[in-house]
Write a protein that holds these residues in place. Structure first.
Motif, short mmCIF file in Angstrom:
data_model
loop_
_atom_site.label_atom_id
_atom_site.label_comp_id
_atom_site.label_asym_id
_atom_site.label_seq_id
_atom_site.Cartn_x
_atom_site.Cartn_y
_atom_site.Cartn_z
N VAL A 139 0.85 -1.19 0.00
CA VAL A 139 0.00 0.00 0.00
C VAL A 139 0.89 1.24 0.00
N PRO A 140 0.63 2.22 -0.86
CA PRO A 140 1.39 3.48 -0.81
C PRO A 140 0.99 4.29 0.41
N LEU A 141 1.92 4.55 1.30
CA LEU A 141 1.62 5.18 2.58
C LEU A 141 2.06 6.63 2.60
N ALA A 142 1.30 7.42 3.33
CA ALA A 142 1.67 8.82 3.57
C ALA A 142 2.73 8.86 4.68
N PRO A 143 3.48 9.95 4.78
CA PRO A 143 4.55 10.03 5.79
C PRO A 143 4.04 9.96 7.23
N ASP A 144 2.78 10.32 7.48
CA ASP A 144 2.30 10.36 8.86
C ASP A 144 1.84 9.00 9.38
N VAL A 145 1.89 7.94 8.58
CA VAL A 145 1.43 6.62 9.01
C VAL A 145 2.49 5.99 9.90
N ASN A 146 2.06 5.55 11.08
CA ASN A 146 2.95 4.92 12.05
C ASN A 146 2.35 3.57 12.44
N ALA A 147 3.02 2.49 12.04
CA ALA A 147 2.51 1.15 12.31
C ALA A 147 2.44 0.88 13.81
N ARG A 148 3.35 1.42 14.58
CA ARG A 148 3.35 1.20 16.03
C ARG A 148 2.11 1.81 16.67
N THR A 149 1.74 2.99 16.23
CA THR A 149 0.55 3.64 16.77
C THR A 149 -0.71 2.85 16.44
N ASN A 182 -7.51 -6.92 7.02
CA ASN A 182 -8.76 -6.24 6.65
C ASN A 182 -8.69 -4.75 6.96
N LEU A 183 -8.03 -4.39 8.07
CA LEU A 183 -7.89 -2.98 8.43
C LEU A 183 -7.10 -2.23 7.36
N VAL A 184 -5.98 -2.80 6.92
CA VAL A 184 -5.16 -2.15 5.89
C VAL A 184 -5.96 -2.04 4.58
N ASN A 185 -6.70 -3.07 4.25
CA ASN A 185 -7.49 -3.04 3.02
C ASN A 185 -8.59 -1.99 3.10
N GLU A 186 -9.27 -1.89 4.24
CA GLU A 186 -10.32 -0.88 4.39
C GLU A 186 -9.74 0.52 4.28
N ALA A 187 -8.55 0.74 4.85
CA ALA A 187 -7.92 2.05 4.76
C ALA A 187 -7.59 2.39 3.30
N ALA A 188 -7.09 1.40 2.55
CA ALA A 188 -6.78 1.64 1.14
C ALA A 188 -8.04 1.95 0.35
N LEU A 189 -9.14 1.24 0.66
CA LEU A 189 -10.40 1.51 -0.04
C LEU A 189 -10.93 2.90 0.28
N LEU A 190 -10.81 3.32 1.54
CA LEU A 190 -11.26 4.66 1.91
C LEU A 190 -10.44 5.73 1.18
N ALA A 191 -9.12 5.53 1.11
CA ALA A 191 -8.28 6.50 0.41
C ALA A 191 -8.64 6.58 -1.07
N ARG A 197 -11.56 5.89 -2.33
CA ARG A 197 -12.88 6.53 -2.43
C ARG A 197 -12.76 8.04 -2.31
N ARG A 198 -11.79 8.52 -1.55
CA ARG A 198 -11.61 9.96 -1.35
C ARG A 198 -10.71 10.59 -2.40
N GLY A 199 -10.26 9.79 -3.36
CA GLY A 199 -9.45 10.32 -4.45
C GLY A 199 -8.02 10.63 -4.06
N LYS A 200 -7.48 9.96 -3.05
CA LYS A 200 -6.11 10.21 -2.61
C LYS A 200 -5.14 9.25 -3.30
N ARG A 201 -3.90 9.70 -3.41
CA ARG A 201 -2.86 8.85 -3.97
C ARG A 201 -2.12 8.07 -2.90
N LEU A 202 -2.16 8.55 -1.68
CA LEU A 202 -1.48 7.89 -0.57
C LEU A 202 -2.49 7.62 0.55
N VAL A 203 -2.24 6.57 1.30
CA VAL A 203 -3.10 6.22 2.44
C VAL A 203 -2.52 6.87 3.68
#
Length: 652
Positions: free
Chosen positions: A351-361, A376-385, A387-393
């Motif tokens: 998944v292409p991630l934005a700089p603010d994503v922290n796996a530990r958090t 499933n959580l990672v997949n839902e986040a990618a689907l939301l991104a 849907r919102r027209g973003k290039r990064l999650v």
């Protein structure tokens, strides 16, 4: 020049098409032969007496005689045919009337031709039947005549090879299975010293923890054939089919040894024998007996390692778990925070991630999540991104995805009246306020009055760390939090205005109190004893509940203790809400204004602070209070149909 390896065999569908064309042509020939067995003329058949009458009247123009068959034309060129019954004076009669006639010999077939002509329809029918049977039996013996063939599917490693690098968060289980990988790579290393590798390993753990993934990783690490089959594939309605499939499965394994055979959900066929009335004739038990013999019987199955998975090890037959069969039970549990972080890192690689994503958090905020939940959580986040027209999650998508997984999808179109919104706000405020004043309660993650799933509102709490046992004080705190919503409705709206929204809260509190009294020894009157009111048995394949013998006095005492424990939580919640009624009004008011509040925002409102969301601010007047920290999940105001607070052992 020879074509050699460049010549490709015809594809199966071309062969099938050609065979069907041959069959259709044969049917057409048979129909033509059957039609040709009669006269080639399309004339109508008339009675012989009518034919003679026409001859006498001079209405017959010409006739052609073929043995007993007579074909002719009338004066008006109308064709007819009839049969001569053996009239010897017919020829003289035709001469007298001036009818032109001709005679031809009767066509005769050889005995072989007649036999072939008579048998051709049957030959075609038998050929079609054989073709259909062969087509049904193609591919792993799944045809009508292949009941006893194994349904195990062989994994082709080039299509989806997995290794231990693809498995994270279950390091202990991986280390236990490393020995099997080493044996498959170099069997002589162990046999040289007289050692024997375990023939079977049983993977035990909750759903979604990665049991199947771990088995595939073992095959990928060892680079050996991997056969996969489900326990339910063995059992059919026909007697002996399951045992035959077990034999065939091990025969396939011997041809590909060394190999791994993975049986998923083995409890479907491996349940304890003797349950119900089937006895030794039960098809499932016959299948289990064959599996036991194949795993450790007279025939040696060298190089075949059986790996099975189940989340119900308590129902398995003891013979399956003895040494020589499933020698090892490998527990594949839910990952801790370190494991969740590793699992998230594996899934986030795709998944292409934005700089603010922290796996530990994210790992800290997802206690109790299994590997499948995190995927499933990672997949839902990618689907939301997307849907919102973003290039990064970004982290926002992960937080929204976590809320969706934990609390359900927002029902934004659900119309609620102002009175319903107000009651929901005070209900959830009651849960939140009691939670903050109970030191043993987990911190609040989020509170909302937006309907999600079947709930009209909820308060979601998450633990600060992974928890494996729960203390008495936490259980009493959860009872109080569960009762907080119901008590808030009574305090604010009065006794007669209490709604059915607390049905799930009451159900959770009752179940928790009963477990405390009858299973965990937390009742002074009942003592540290276990009182099991119901036991489940299997009867003819169905689960049947049987009441255990218990005196009426003991049953009344248990009911009394359950009521006492729940009432203690109710009284505690009532005391907290009456002592801090201003904070209840402040939290409810903030919920009505913002609809969703984080745990920190609720604390700010409760202490009289201001919520700053850009240009929108609000000030809540309240007395400062001690905010407790430290069971997860939500308190929910439901619709009165069982949509309630969170799962055990989590509190409201």
């Amino acid at each position: 020049m020879s074509e050699g390896p460049n010549k490709r065999p015809p594809s199966p569908w071309l062969r099938n098409l050609g065979l069907w064309l041959v069959i259709l042509i044969g049917l057409a020939v048979a129909v033509n032969l059957m039609q040709g067995s009669g006269s080639s003329s399309s004339a109508g058949t008339i009675a012989y007496s009518d034919f003679l009458a026409r001859v006498d009247d001079g209405a017959v123009k010409s006739v052609e005689i073929k043995g007993d068959e007579i074909v002719g034309k009338t004066s008006s060129d109308e064709e007819f045919k009839t049969y001569n019954p053996g009239d010897n004076v017919l020829i003289e009669r035709l001469r007298q009337k001036g009818v032109r006639f001709d005679a031809k010999p009767e066509e005769s077939r050889s005995l072989l031709a007649q036999l072939f002509f008579n048998m051709l329809p049957f030959i075609l029918m038998i050929g079609i039947w054989i073709f259909v049977m062969r087509q049904m039996q193609n591919g792993a013996g799944r045809g009508a005549m292949g009941f006893g063939k194994s349904r195990a599917k062989m994994l082709v490693q080039k299509e989806g090879r997995l290794t231990f690098d693809d498995v994270a968060g279950i390091d202990e289980a991986r280390e236990e299975l490393q020995e099997i990988v080493d044996f498959l790579k170099d069997p002589s290393r162990f046999s040289r010293l007289g050692g024997k590798i375990p023939k079977g390993a049983l993977l035990v753990g909750p759903p979604g923890t990665g049991k199947t993934l771990l088995a595939r990783a073992i095959a990928g690490e060892a680079n050996v054939p991997f056969f996969s089959i489900s326990g339910s594939d063995f059992v059919e309605m026909f007697v002996g089919v399951g045992a035959s499939r077990v034999r065939d499965m091990f025969e396939q394994g011997k041809k590909s040894a060394p190999c791994i055979i993975f049986i998923d959900e083995i409890d479907a066929v491996g349940r304890s024998r003797g349950a119900g009335l089937g006895g030794g004739n039960d098809e499932r038990e016959q299948t289990l007996n064959q599996l036991l013999v194949e795993m450790d019987g007279f025939d040696a199955n060298e190089g075949i390692i059986i790996i099975a998975a189940t989340n119900r090890p308590d129902v398995l037959d003891p013979a399956l778990l003895r040494p020589g069969r499933f020698d090892r039970q490998v527990v594949v549990g839910r990952p801790d925070i370190e494991g969740r972080e590793k699992i998230l890192s594996v899934h986030m690689k795709k998944v292409p991630l934005a700089p603010d994503v922290n796996a530990r958090t994210i790992a800290r905020g997802t206690p109790g999540f299994a590997g499948a939940d995190l995927a499933n959580l990672v997949n839902e986040a990618a689907l939301l991104a997307a849907r919102r027209g973003k290039r990064l999650v970004s982290m926002r998508e992960f937080e929204d995805a976590k809320d969706k997984v934990l609390m359900g999808v927002e029902r934004k179109t659900m119309a609620m009246t102002e009175d319903e919104k107000k009651m929901t706000a005070y209900h959830e405020a009651g849960h939140a306020l009691v939670s903050l004043h109970e030191p043993a309660s987990d911190p609040i993650h989020k509170a909302t009055i937006i309907p999600r799933g079947r709930a009209l509102g909820m308060v979601m709490r998450l633990p600060e760390r992974d928890q494996y046992s729960y203390h008495r004080d936490k259980m009493y705190a959860n009872l109080a939090v569960a009762m907080g919503g119901r008590v808030a409705e009574e305090v604010i709206f009065g006794y007669d205005k209490v709604s059915s929204g607390a049905s799930s809260d009451i159900s959770y509190a009752t179940d928790l109190a009963r477990s405390m009294a009858t299973q965990w020894g937390m009742s002074d009157k009942l003592g540290p004893l276990k009182y099991v009111e119901n036991q489940e048995e299997v009867f003819l394949g169905h689960s049947v509940t049987r009441a255990q013998n218990m005196s009426e006095e003991t049953a009344r005492l248990i009911d009394s203790e359950v009521r006492t424990i729940v009432n203690a939580g109710y009284d505690r919640a009532k005391q907290v809400l009456n002592d801090h009624i201003d904070q209840l009004h402040a939290i409810a008011g903030a919920l009505l204004e913002y609809e969703t509040l984080t745990g920190d925002e609720i604390k700010t409102v409760m202490e009289g602070g201001t919520i700053d969301r850009g240009s929108a601010t609000t000030t809540a007047v309240a007395r400062p209070s001690a905010s407790g920290a430290a069971i997860p999940k939500a308190g929910r105001r439901g619709t009165g149909q069982g949509s309630g607070i969170g799962e055990a052992p989590a509190g409201a």
